[in-house]
Design a protein around this motif. Structure first.
Motif, PDB file in Angstrom:
ATOM      1  N   ILE A 107      -7.625   4.751   2.020  1.00  0.00           N
ATOM      2  CA  ILE A 107      -8.024   4.183   0.902  1.00  0.00           C
ATOM      3  C   ILE A 107      -9.025   4.999  -0.053  1.00  0.00           C
ATOM      4  CG2 ILE A 107      -7.545   1.717   1.506  1.00  0.00           C
ATOM      5  CD1 ILE A 107     -10.794   1.543   1.668  1.00  0.00           C
TER       6      ILE A 107
ATOM      7  N   ALA B 268      -7.610  -4.694  -5.167  1.00  0.00           N
ATOM      8  CA  ALA B 268      -6.724  -3.484  -4.563  1.00  0.00           C
ATOM      9  C   ALA B 268      -5.359  -3.415  -5.304  1.00  0.00           C
ATOM     10  CB  ALA B 268      -6.626  -3.968  -3.126  1.00  0.00           C
TER      11      ALA B 268
ATOM     12  N   LYS C 253       1.840   2.394   6.537  1.00  0.00           N
ATOM     13  CA  LYS C 253       1.351   2.921   5.171  1.00  0.00           C
ATOM     14  C   LYS C 253       2.427   4.082   4.895  1.00  0.00           C
ATOM     15  CE  LYS C 253      -1.823   6.366   5.284  1.00  0.00           C
ATOM     16  NZ  LYS C 253      -1.379   7.542   4.725  1.00  0.00           N
TER      17      LYS C 253
ATOM     18  N   LYS D 141      -7.956   1.715  -4.094  1.00  0.00           N
ATOM     19  CA  LYS D 141      -6.641   2.388  -4.255  1.00  0.00           C
ATOM     20  C   LYS D 141      -6.084   2.684  -2.649  1.00  0.00           C
ATOM     21  CE  LYS D 141      -6.640   3.203  -8.819  1.00  0.00           C
ATOM     22  NZ  LYS D 141      -5.406   2.645  -9.667  1.00  0.00           N
ATOM     23  N   HIS D 142      -4.628   2.344  -2.866  1.00  0.00           N
ATOM     24  CA  HIS D 142      -4.001   2.235  -1.451  1.00  0.00           C
ATOM     25  C   HIS D 142      -2.432   2.833  -1.993  1.00  0.00           C
ATOM     26  CE1 HIS D 142      -1.596   1.043   2.035  1.00  0.00           C
ATOM     27  NE2 HIS D 142      -2.814   0.875   2.605  1.00  0.00           N
TER      28      HIS D 142
ATOM     29  N   ILE E  48       3.061  -4.208  -0.523  1.00  0.00           N
ATOM     30  CA  ILE E  48       4.008  -4.067   0.489  1.00  0.00           C
ATOM     31  C   ILE E  48       5.064  -4.406   0.184  1.00  0.00           C
ATOM     32  CG2 ILE E  48       4.121  -5.149   2.908  1.00  0.00           C
ATOM     33  CD1 ILE E  48       1.304  -5.528   3.262  1.00  0.00           C
TER      34      ILE E  48
ATOM     35  N   TYR F  18       1.935  -7.650  -4.016  1.00  0.00           N
ATOM     36  CA  TYR F  18       0.540  -7.313  -3.802  1.00  0.00           C
ATOM     37  C   TYR F  18      -0.404  -7.844  -2.837  1.00  0.00           C
ATOM     38  CZ  TYR F  18       1.710  -4.227  -7.751  1.00  0.00           C
ATOM     39  OH  TYR F  18       2.292  -3.257  -8.387  1.00  0.00           O
ATOM     40  N   THR F  19      -1.345  -7.225  -1.957  1.00  0.00           N
ATOM     41  CA  THR F  19      -1.823  -8.094  -0.918  1.00  0.00           C
ATOM     42  C   THR F  19      -3.256  -8.960  -1.472  1.00  0.00           C
ATOM     43  OG1 THR F  19      -3.120  -6.009  -0.435  1.00  0.00           O
ATOM     44  CG2 THR F  19      -1.000  -6.491   0.899  1.00  0.00           C
TER      45      THR F  19
ATOM     46  N   GLU G 162      -2.796  -2.198  -3.439  1.00  0.00           N
ATOM     47  CA  GLU G 162      -1.935  -2.037  -2.328  1.00  0.00           C
ATOM     48  C   GLU G 162      -0.661  -3.097  -2.651  1.00  0.00           C
ATOM     49  OE1 GLU G 162      -1.621  -2.241   2.700  1.00  0.00           O
ATOM     50  OE2 GLU G 162      -2.894  -3.600   1.607  1.00  0.00           O
TER      51      GLU G 162
ATOM     52  N   GLY H 292       0.123   2.033  -0.881  1.00  0.00           N
ATOM     53  CA  GLY H 292       1.470   1.095  -0.418  1.00  0.00           C
ATOM     54  C   GLY H 292       1.770   1.076   1.296  1.00  0.00           C
ATOM     55  N   ALA H 293       2.464   0.220   1.224  1.00  0.00           N
ATOM     56  CA  ALA H 293       2.957   0.146   2.811  1.00  0.00           C
ATOM     57  C   ALA H 293       4.186  -0.625   2.854  1.00  0.00           C
ATOM     58  CB  ALA H 293       1.890  -0.643   3.534  1.00  0.00           C
TER      59      ALA H 293
END
Length: 183
Positions: free
Chosen positions: A20, A117, A78, A41-42, A121, A111-112, A119, A44-45
């Motif tokens: 991150i 965030a 990830k 900022k991530h 998934i 979005y998680t 992120e 994604g997964a």
């Protein structure tokens, strides 16, 4: 919708790590006032609901340092920069469980933690599983135990808080709904 938008005035990255990065953003609120936002900022997964030919859900148990405990989850991982989520789902399934699949279907993306965030998934359903003899290895800092659970066992794991994360709870509830619709 424009009446809710926050305009970014300034953004400063204060941390950049392996998974991150953290930004502090100064924003202009819809009423013209200013505020600060802490944004993670991530990249994604993906997460994979993998169903064996015996109708069991393939899970991984792993230690989660942020929780200071182990939990049981569906396989996930990830995204690499620019990576196709479906390819990542195949890779993570094989790396974490030694399974490969004949079919992979995107069920949803979510979005998680959108309050802080970005992120996202992507959740896939994998069927037609078979074990691969020389499968891809886990990441060097990753250690997991494989479990194959019936839907009833997974529901009990939720009650016992062995399953305690949103993506896995989503997976179990998705499977419960599919079972109910099939009746």
């Amino acid at each position: 919708m424009d009446n809710l938008e926050e305009k970014t005035i300034h953004s400063e990255e204060i941390f950049s790590g392996k998974v991150i990065s953290l930004q502090i953003q100064e924003v202009e609120l819809p009423n013209g006032k200013k505020s600060k936002r802490e944004i993670i900022k991530h990249p994604g997964a993906v997460a994979v609901i993998a169903i064996t030919n015996e109708n069991k859900i393939v899970m991984v148990e792993q230690y989660r340092k942020a929780l200071e405990r182990t939990i049981v989850e569906i396989p996930a991982g990830k995204l690499e920069k620019g990576e196709d989520p479906a390819l990542c789902a195949h890779r993570e399934l094989e790396e974490e469980t030694s399974y490969v699949c004949e079919s992979l279907e995107l069920l949803t993306s979510f979005y998680t933690s959108p309050g802080f965030a970005d992120e996202i998934i992507h959740v896939y359903l994998a069927k037609g599983l078979s074990k691969k003899e020389n499968s891809a290895a886990l990441d060097e800092d990753e250690f997991v135990n494989i479990e194959e659970l019936t839907l009833d066992e997974a529901i009990q794991y939720m009650k016992d808080q062995k399953i305690y994360d949103a993506k896995t709870i989503y997976a179990i509830q998705y499977l419960q709904l599919q079972e109910a619709l099939a009746k």
